[in-house]
Motif scaffolding. Structure first.
Motif, PDB file in Angstrom:
ATOM      1  N   VAL A  82      41.457  45.084  42.949  1.00 52.30           N
ATOM      2  CA  VAL A  82      41.017  44.180  41.875  1.00 52.30           C
ATOM      3  C   VAL A  82      41.050  42.739  42.382  1.00 52.30           C
ATOM      4  O   VAL A  82      40.107  41.970  42.140  1.00 52.30           O
ATOM      5  CB  VAL A  82      41.892  44.355  40.613  1.00 52.30           C
ATOM      6  CG1 VAL A  82      41.635  43.243  39.616  1.00 52.30           C
ATOM      7  CG2 VAL A  82      41.654  45.708  39.981  1.00 52.30           C
ATOM      8  N   GLU A  83      42.107  42.359  43.089  1.00 49.60           N
ATOM      9  CA  GLU A  83      42.213  40.998  43.625  1.00 49.60           C
ATOM     10  C   GLU A  83      41.084  40.701  44.606  1.00 49.60           C
ATOM     11  O   GLU A  83      40.523  39.610  44.605  1.00 49.60           O
ATOM     12  CB  GLU A  83      43.574  40.780  44.300  1.00 49.60           C
ATOM     13  CG  GLU A  83      44.745  40.765  43.339  1.00 49.60           C
ATOM     14  CD  GLU A  83      44.665  39.665  42.298  1.00 49.60           C
ATOM     15  OE1 GLU A  83      44.161  38.559  42.608  1.00 49.60           O
ATOM     16  OE2 GLU A  83      45.089  39.908  41.164  1.00 49.60           O
ATOM     17  N   GLN A  84      40.725  41.678  45.440  1.00 50.02           N
ATOM     18  CA  GLN A  84      39.622  41.490  46.381  1.00 50.02           C
ATOM     19  C   GLN A  84      38.296  41.321  45.631  1.00 50.02           C
ATOM     20  O   GLN A  84      37.464  40.491  46.012  1.00 50.02           O
ATOM     21  CB  GLN A  84      39.538  42.666  47.359  1.00 50.02           C
ATOM     22  CG  GLN A  84      40.660  42.672  48.369  1.00 50.02           C
ATOM     23  CD  GLN A  84      40.653  43.900  49.260  1.00 50.02           C
ATOM     24  OE1 GLN A  84      40.014  44.903  48.952  1.00 50.02           O
ATOM     25  NE2 GLN A  84      41.390  43.831  50.366  1.00 50.02           N
ATOM     26  N   LYS A  85      38.106  42.078  44.566  1.00 48.07           N
ATOM     27  CA  LYS A  85      36.886  41.960  43.763  1.00 48.07           C
ATOM     28  C   LYS A  85      36.823  40.573  43.120  1.00 48.07           C
ATOM     29  O   LYS A  85      35.760  39.941  43.093  1.00 48.07           O
ATOM     30  CB  LYS A  85      36.861  43.060  42.692  1.00 48.07           C
ATOM     31  CG  LYS A  85      35.662  43.000  41.790  1.00 48.07           C
ATOM     32  CD  LYS A  85      34.367  43.248  42.555  1.00 48.07           C
ATOM     33  CE  LYS A  85      33.182  43.230  41.595  1.00 48.07           C
ATOM     34  NZ  LYS A  85      31.912  43.217  42.291  1.00 48.07           N
ATOM     35  N   ILE A  86      37.956  40.083  42.637  1.00 40.73           N
ATOM     36  CA  ILE A  86      38.010  38.751  42.031  1.00 40.73           C
ATOM     37  C   ILE A  86      37.686  37.689  43.077  1.00 40.73           C
ATOM     38  O   ILE A  86      36.939  36.745  42.803  1.00 40.73           O
ATOM     39  CB  ILE A  86      39.374  38.506  41.364  1.00 40.73           C
ATOM     40  CG1 ILE A  86      39.497  39.368  40.102  1.00 40.73           C
ATOM     41  CG2 ILE A  86      39.576  37.031  41.026  1.00 40.73           C
ATOM     42  CD1 ILE A  86      40.858  39.332  39.443  1.00 40.73           C
ATOM     43  N   GLN A  87      38.219  37.839  44.295  1.00 37.81           N
ATOM     44  CA  GLN A  87      37.906  36.896  45.374  1.00 37.81           C
ATOM     45  C   GLN A  87      36.411  36.877  45.661  1.00 37.81           C
ATOM     46  O   GLN A  87      35.815  35.815  45.855  1.00 37.81           O
ATOM     47  CB  GLN A  87      38.677  37.259  46.649  1.00 37.81           C
ATOM     48  CG  GLN A  87      40.116  36.837  46.637  1.00 37.81           C
ATOM     49  CD  GLN A  87      40.810  37.198  47.955  1.00 37.81           C
ATOM     50  OE1 GLN A  87      40.395  38.112  48.671  1.00 37.81           O
ATOM     51  NE2 GLN A  87      41.864  36.469  48.257  1.00 37.81           N
ATOM     52  N   GLN A  88      35.796  38.064  45.683  1.00 40.40           N
ATOM     53  CA  GLN A  88      34.350  38.148  45.925  1.00 40.40           C
ATOM     54  C   GLN A  88      33.572  37.452  44.803  1.00 40.40           C
ATOM     55  O   GLN A  88      32.600  36.740  45.070  1.00 40.40           O
ATOM     56  CB  GLN A  88      33.908  39.609  46.023  1.00 40.40           C
ATOM     57  CG  GLN A  88      34.367  40.317  47.267  1.00 40.40           C
ATOM     58  CD  GLN A  88      34.047  41.807  47.227  1.00 40.40           C
ATOM     59  OE1 GLN A  88      33.593  42.339  46.217  1.00 40.40           O
ATOM     60  NE2 GLN A  88      34.306  42.490  48.334  1.00 40.40           N
ATOM     61  N   MET A  89      34.011  37.650  43.566  1.00 40.05           N
ATOM     62  CA  MET A  89      33.327  37.030  42.433  1.00 40.05           C
ATOM     63  C   MET A  89      33.409  35.503  42.512  1.00 40.05           C
ATOM     64  O   MET A  89      32.427  34.801  42.272  1.00 40.05           O
ATOM     65  CB  MET A  89      33.938  37.524  41.117  1.00 40.05           C
ATOM     66  CG  MET A  89      33.653  38.994  40.823  1.00 40.05           C
ATOM     67  SD  MET A  89      34.639  39.646  39.449  1.00 40.05           S
ATOM     68  CE  MET A  89      33.930  38.757  38.067  1.00 40.05           C
ATOM     69  N   ILE A  90      34.582  34.999  42.872  1.00 40.73           N
ATOM     70  CA  ILE A  90      34.769  33.545  42.989  1.00 40.73           C
ATOM     71  C   ILE A  90      33.901  32.997  44.110  1.00 40.73           C
ATOM     72  O   ILE A  90      33.241  31.968  43.962  1.00 40.73           O
ATOM     73  CB  ILE A  90      36.253  33.200  43.209  1.00 40.73           C
ATOM     74  CG1 ILE A  90      37.061  33.523  41.949  1.00 40.73           C
ATOM     75  CG2 ILE A  90      36.428  31.733  43.587  1.00 40.73           C
ATOM     76  CD1 ILE A  90      38.555  33.446  42.137  1.00 40.73           C
ATOM     77  N   GLN A  91      33.874  33.699  45.238  1.00 39.44           N
ATOM     78  CA  GLN A  91      33.062  33.250  46.369  1.00 39.44           C
ATOM     79  C   GLN A  91      31.572  33.266  46.010  1.00 39.44           C
ATOM     80  O   GLN A  91      30.839  32.331  46.353  1.00 39.44           O
ATOM     81  CB  GLN A  91      33.316  34.117  47.594  1.00 39.44           C
ATOM     82  CG  GLN A  91      32.671  33.574  48.848  1.00 39.44           C
ATOM     83  CD  GLN A  91      33.155  34.273  50.097  1.00 39.44           C
ATOM     84  OE1 GLN A  91      33.913  35.236  50.024  1.00 39.44           O
ATOM     85  NE2 GLN A  91      32.733  33.783  51.236  1.00 39.44           N
ATOM     86  N   GLN A  92      31.119  34.293  45.302  1.00 39.82           N
ATOM     87  CA  GLN A  92      29.713  34.349  44.887  1.00 39.82           C
ATOM     88  C   GLN A  92      29.368  33.197  43.957  1.00 39.82           C
ATOM     89  O   GLN A  92      28.307  32.578  44.085  1.00 39.82           O
ATOM     90  CB  GLN A  92      29.423  35.672  44.189  1.00 39.82           C
ATOM     91  CG  GLN A  92      29.341  36.856  45.126  1.00 39.82           C
ATOM     92  CD  GLN A  92      29.205  38.175  44.382  1.00 39.82           C
ATOM     93  OE1 GLN A  92      29.298  38.232  43.162  1.00 39.82           O
ATOM     94  NE2 GLN A  92      28.999  39.253  45.132  1.00 39.82           N
TER      95      GLN A  92
END
Length: 110
Positions: A82-92
Motif C-alpha cells: 500500500v505504501e509503495q502504491k501511495i508513493q507511485q500515486m504521489i510521484q504521478q
C-alpha cells in the motif's frame, strides 16, 4: 501614562460575560469539553491536528478505498505494498504538475 494589567483584569471580571463567552484561552480544552463535540466536529479536529504529510497519506488511502483500521489490520507485506502504491500515486501527481522547480521531488532514501 501607565496601564495596570490587574486593573484591566479586574474590570473584565467584574462585568458579567455574555452567554457562551469565557475568559479561558480557546486552546485549553479539558477532557469534559472534548466530550461535547459532535462526531463531525471531532473528526474535523482530529484532521486539523494531522501534519500535511499525514493529511496527504489519509487522502491517498481514501482514494484507494482503505480505512486506517483496515490498514492497521494488514500484515506488514500488504502495508508495504500500500505504501509503495501511495508513493507511485504521489510521484504521478508531481509529474503531471507542470511546475518543474528544483527540489520538488527529492529521493531521501539513501
Amino acid at each position: 501614562m501607565s496601564i495596570s494589567l490587574s486593573g484591566i483584569l479586574s474590570s473584565l471580571t467584574s462585568k458579567p460575560l455574555p452567554p457562551g463567552y469565557s475568559l479561558k484561552p480557546a486552546d485549553s480544552e479539558s477532557s469534559d469539553s472534548q466530550s461535547t463535540h459532535s462526531p463531525a466536529e471531532q473528526k474535523f479536529l482530529d484532521y486539523m491536528k494531522m501534519s500535511p504529510a499525514e493529511r496527504m497519506h489519509a487522502a491517498m488511502m481514501s482514494q484507494l478505498g482503505i480505512t486506517e483500521d483496515e490498514y492497521n489490520a494488514m500484515d506488514p507485506a500488504a502495508q508495504k505494498a500500500v505504501e509503495q502504491k501511495i508513493q507511485q500515486m504521489i510521484q504521478q501527481q508531481a509529474e503531471q504538475n507542470n511546475d518543474k522547480r528544483t527540489g520538488l521531488i527529492t529521493d531521501v532514501s539513501v
